[in-house]
Design a protein around this motif. Structure first.
Motif, PDB file in Angstrom:
ATOM      1  N   ALA A  34       0.815  -1.212   0.000  1.00  0.00           N
ATOM      2  CA  ALA A  34       0.000   0.000   0.000  1.00  0.00           C
ATOM      3  C   ALA A  34       0.854   1.270   0.000  1.00  0.00           C
ATOM      4  N   VAL A  35       2.063   1.199   0.565  1.00  0.00           N
ATOM      5  CA  VAL A  35       2.928   2.382   0.590  1.00  0.00           C
ATOM      6  C   VAL A  35       3.863   2.436  -0.611  1.00  0.00           C
ATOM      7  N   GLY A  36       3.676   1.531  -1.583  1.00  0.00           N
ATOM      8  CA  GLY A  36       4.387   1.668  -2.846  1.00  0.00           C
ATOM      9  C   GLY A  36       5.405   0.617  -3.205  1.00  0.00           C
ATOM     10  N   LEU A  37       5.624  -0.394  -2.356  1.00  0.00           N
ATOM     11  CA  LEU A  37       6.609  -1.428  -2.684  1.00  0.00           C
ATOM     12  C   LEU A  37       5.985  -2.489  -3.589  1.00  0.00           C
ATOM     13  N   SER A  38       6.813  -3.095  -4.425  1.00  0.00           N
ATOM     14  CA  SER A  38       6.335  -4.210  -5.237  1.00  0.00           C
ATOM     15  C   SER A  38       6.076  -5.406  -4.320  1.00  0.00           C
ATOM     16  N   PRO A  39       5.199  -6.330  -4.717  1.00  0.00           N
ATOM     17  CA  PRO A  39       4.908  -7.484  -3.852  1.00  0.00           C
ATOM     18  C   PRO A  39       6.144  -8.291  -3.463  1.00  0.00           C
ATOM     19  N   VAL A  40       7.081  -8.487  -4.389  1.00  0.00           N
ATOM     20  CA  VAL A  40       8.276  -9.266  -4.076  1.00  0.00           C
ATOM     21  C   VAL A  40       9.146  -8.535  -3.057  1.00  0.00           C
ATOM     22  N   THR A  41       9.378  -7.232  -3.283  1.00  0.00           N
ATOM     23  CA  THR A  41      10.177  -6.452  -2.340  1.00  0.00           C
ATOM     24  C   THR A  41       9.473  -6.356  -0.992  1.00  0.00           C
ATOM     25  N   ALA A  42       8.147  -6.176  -1.018  1.00  0.00           N
ATOM     26  CA  ALA A  42       7.380  -6.107   0.228  1.00  0.00           C
ATOM     27  C   ALA A  42       7.499  -7.408   1.005  1.00  0.00           C
ATOM     28  N   ASN A  43       7.474  -8.534   0.299  1.00  0.00           N
ATOM     29  CA  ASN A  43       7.615  -9.829   0.952  1.00  0.00           C
ATOM     30  C   ASN A  43       8.991  -9.965   1.596  1.00  0.00           C
ATOM     31  N   ALA A  44      10.026  -9.502   0.892  1.00  0.00           N
ATOM     32  CA  ALA A  44      11.386  -9.574   1.431  1.00  0.00           C
ATOM     33  C   ALA A  44      11.540  -8.669   2.648  1.00  0.00           C
ATOM     34  N   VAL A  45      11.027  -7.432   2.550  1.00  0.00           N
ATOM     35  CA  VAL A  45      11.117  -6.497   3.674  1.00  0.00           C
ATOM     36  C   VAL A  45      10.368  -7.044   4.884  1.00  0.00           C
ATOM     37  N   ALA A  46       9.180  -7.567   4.650  1.00  0.00           N
ATOM     38  CA  ALA A  46       8.384  -8.121   5.745  1.00  0.00           C
ATOM     39  C   ALA A  46       9.115  -9.277   6.413  1.00  0.00           C
ATOM     40  N   ARG A  47       9.734 -10.133   5.616  1.00  0.00           N
ATOM     41  CA  ARG A  47      10.424 -11.290   6.182  1.00  0.00           C
ATOM     42  C   ARG A  47      11.595 -10.851   7.046  1.00  0.00           C
ATOM     43  N   ILE A  48      12.386  -9.897   6.544  1.00  0.00           N
ATOM     44  CA  ILE A  48      13.540  -9.415   7.311  1.00  0.00           C
ATOM     45  C   ILE A  48      13.090  -8.776   8.614  1.00  0.00           C
ATOM     46  N   ALA A  49      12.054  -7.943   8.526  1.00  0.00           N
ATOM     47  CA  ALA A  49      11.605  -7.206   9.697  1.00  0.00           C
ATOM     48  C   ALA A  49      10.962  -8.098  10.753  1.00  0.00           C
ATOM     49  N   LEU A  50      10.376  -9.214  10.327  1.00  0.00           N
ATOM     50  CA  LEU A  50       9.704 -10.099  11.270  1.00  0.00           C
ATOM     51  C   LEU A  50      10.670 -11.054  11.972  1.00  0.00           C
ATOM     52  N   VAL A  51      11.920 -11.089  11.522  1.00  0.00           N
ATOM     53  CA  VAL A  51      12.902 -11.994  12.134  1.00  0.00           C
ATOM     54  C   VAL A  51      13.113 -11.706  13.617  1.00  0.00           C
ATOM     55  N   PRO A  52      13.421 -10.442  14.012  1.00  0.00           N
ATOM     56  CA  PRO A  52      13.669 -10.205  15.442  1.00  0.00           C
ATOM     57  C   PRO A  52      12.477 -10.549  16.326  1.00  0.00           C
ATOM     58  N   GLY A  53      11.258 -10.244  15.851  1.00  0.00           N
ATOM     59  CA  GLY A  53      10.080 -10.578  16.637  1.00  0.00           C
ATOM     60  C   GLY A  53       9.931 -12.076  16.814  1.00  0.00           C
ATOM     61  N   ALA A  54      10.183 -12.831  15.735  1.00  0.00           N
ATOM     62  CA  ALA A  54      10.090 -14.289  15.819  1.00  0.00           C
ATOM     63  C   ALA A  54      11.160 -14.860  16.751  1.00  0.00           C
ATOM     64  N   VAL A  55      12.372 -14.328  16.650  1.00  0.00           N
ATOM     65  CA  VAL A  55      13.462 -14.794  17.510  1.00  0.00           C
ATOM     66  C   VAL A  55      13.185 -14.430  18.968  1.00  0.00           C
ATOM     67  N   THR A  56      12.648 -13.227  19.184  1.00  0.00           N
ATOM     68  CA  THR A  56      12.304 -12.806  20.542  1.00  0.00           C
ATOM     69  C   THR A  56      11.248 -13.718  21.146  1.00  0.00           C
ATOM     70  N   GLY A  57      10.226 -14.040  20.337  1.00  0.00           N
ATOM     71  CA  GLY A  57       9.198 -14.951  20.820  1.00  0.00           C
ATOM     72  C   GLY A  57       9.764 -16.316  21.173  1.00  0.00           C
ATOM     73  N   ALA A  58      10.696 -16.815  20.339  1.00  0.00           N
ATOM     74  CA  ALA A  58      11.327 -18.100  20.615  1.00  0.00           C
ATOM     75  C   ALA A  58      12.143 -18.046  21.907  1.00  0.00           C
ATOM     76  N   TRP A  59      12.783 -16.908  22.155  1.00  0.00           N
ATOM     77  CA  TRP A  59      13.575 -16.740  23.388  1.00  0.00           C
ATOM     78  C   TRP A  59      12.678 -16.811  24.622  1.00  0.00           C
ATOM     79  N   VAL A  60      11.499 -16.209  24.541  1.00  0.00           N
ATOM     80  CA  VAL A  60      10.565 -16.229  25.672  1.00  0.00           C
ATOM     81  C   VAL A  60      10.172 -17.667  26.010  1.00  0.00           C
ATOM     82  N   TYR A  61      10.026 -18.510  24.984  1.00  0.00           N
ATOM     83  CA  TYR A  61       9.575 -19.890  25.176  1.00  0.00           C
ATOM     84  C   TYR A  61      10.728 -20.891  25.262  1.00  0.00           C
TER      85      TYR A  61
END
Length: 253
Positions: A34-61
């Motif tokens: 919606a803010v102008g990225l292509s679907p492929v680039t948006a998918n890559a950006v989303a994946r990179i950005a979600l890494v720390p949250g996923a790792v943090t969640g794994a650390w909690v558990y």
């Protein structure tokens, strides 16, 4: 600033969703498009950005991780890493138009899995309870295919894992959640690292940073939130988000 604020809030929501049940891609991907990225680039950006949250969640558990059937945690994690790497390479190698055409259908598939997964698991678990369940090799093959899907797209990959484990092994959802979050972190970390160095994600550093900060905070908060809120409420929110996103993507296409 409006776009950055939107992406930051989207990151928080995506991080929370990934920690409580999966589905962060449902909000992160359309927001970036919606803010102008292509679907492929948006998918890559989303994946990179979600890494720390996923790792943090794994650390909690980290102290609550239990093996999935007879497959060891090390074997399962190694399979997730390899599968995710294969899926990420497919996204980078195949034409961008392939992903753009497939993304609405991938969202629809993930939404159907989310909506019907528990009923299917219940029915199949009743049947599989009469047998010995999936062998360790079958579990690892299934995990590889799911991780490859996660490396390529990522939507509802955590839900697919729980469906596989509950159907094939009769594993309780609550008992398997720590391992699900750990494997989700392995899938996202592998594909995220590949995308960081091989995609156009670094061409939009502000959007990437905003989503990353939000997702990290959301991942930490979501891991704690999942222990307090009713599972039915969390699943309902995720299903509503997935349905709306899928419909909007088809209308957009």
């Amino acid at each position: 600033m409006i776009e950055l604020s939107l992406v930051l809030l989207t990151g928080v929501a995506a991080g929370v969703l990934n920690s409580v049940g999966g589905g962060g891609t449902f909000v992160a991907l359309p927001a970036l498009v919606a803010v102008g990225l292509s679907p492929v680039t948006a998918n890559a950006v989303a994946r990179i950005a979600l890494v720390p949250g996923a790792v943090t969640g794994a650390w909690v558990y980290r102290r609550e991780i239990a093996p999935v059937g007879a497959a060891s945690a090390i074997a399962l994690t190694a399979t997730s890493v390899v599968g995710s790497g294969v899926g990420a390479c497919l996204l980078l190698v195949l034409p961008a138009s392939s992903f753009e055409s497939a993304s609405p259908w991938l969202l629809a598939f993930a939404t159907v899995v989310l909506a019907l997964g528990r009923r299917l698991s219940r029915v199949v678990s009743q049947v599989s309870a009469r047998s010995a369940g999936m062998s360790p090799r079958a579990v690892l093959i299934g995990q590889f295919l799911i991780a490859a899907y996660g490396g390529y797209f990522g939507g509802a990959v955590g839900i697919l894992m729980m469906a596989l484990w509950s159907i094939g092994l009769g594993l309780d959802t609550a008992a398997g959640n720590p391992m699900r979050i750990t494997q989700l972190a392995a899938v996202f970390l592998t594909s995220g690292v590949l995308f960081l160095f091989t995609s156009d994600a670094l061409h939009t550093p502000l959007l990437l940073a905003a989503l990353l900060v939000g997702a990290t905070a959301g991942g930490f908060a979501g891991a704690h939130l999942a222990r307090r809120l009713p599972a039915r409420l969390l699943r309902g929110v995720l299903l509503a988000t997935a349905t709306v996103t899928t419909v909007l993507y088809f209308l957009r296409g």
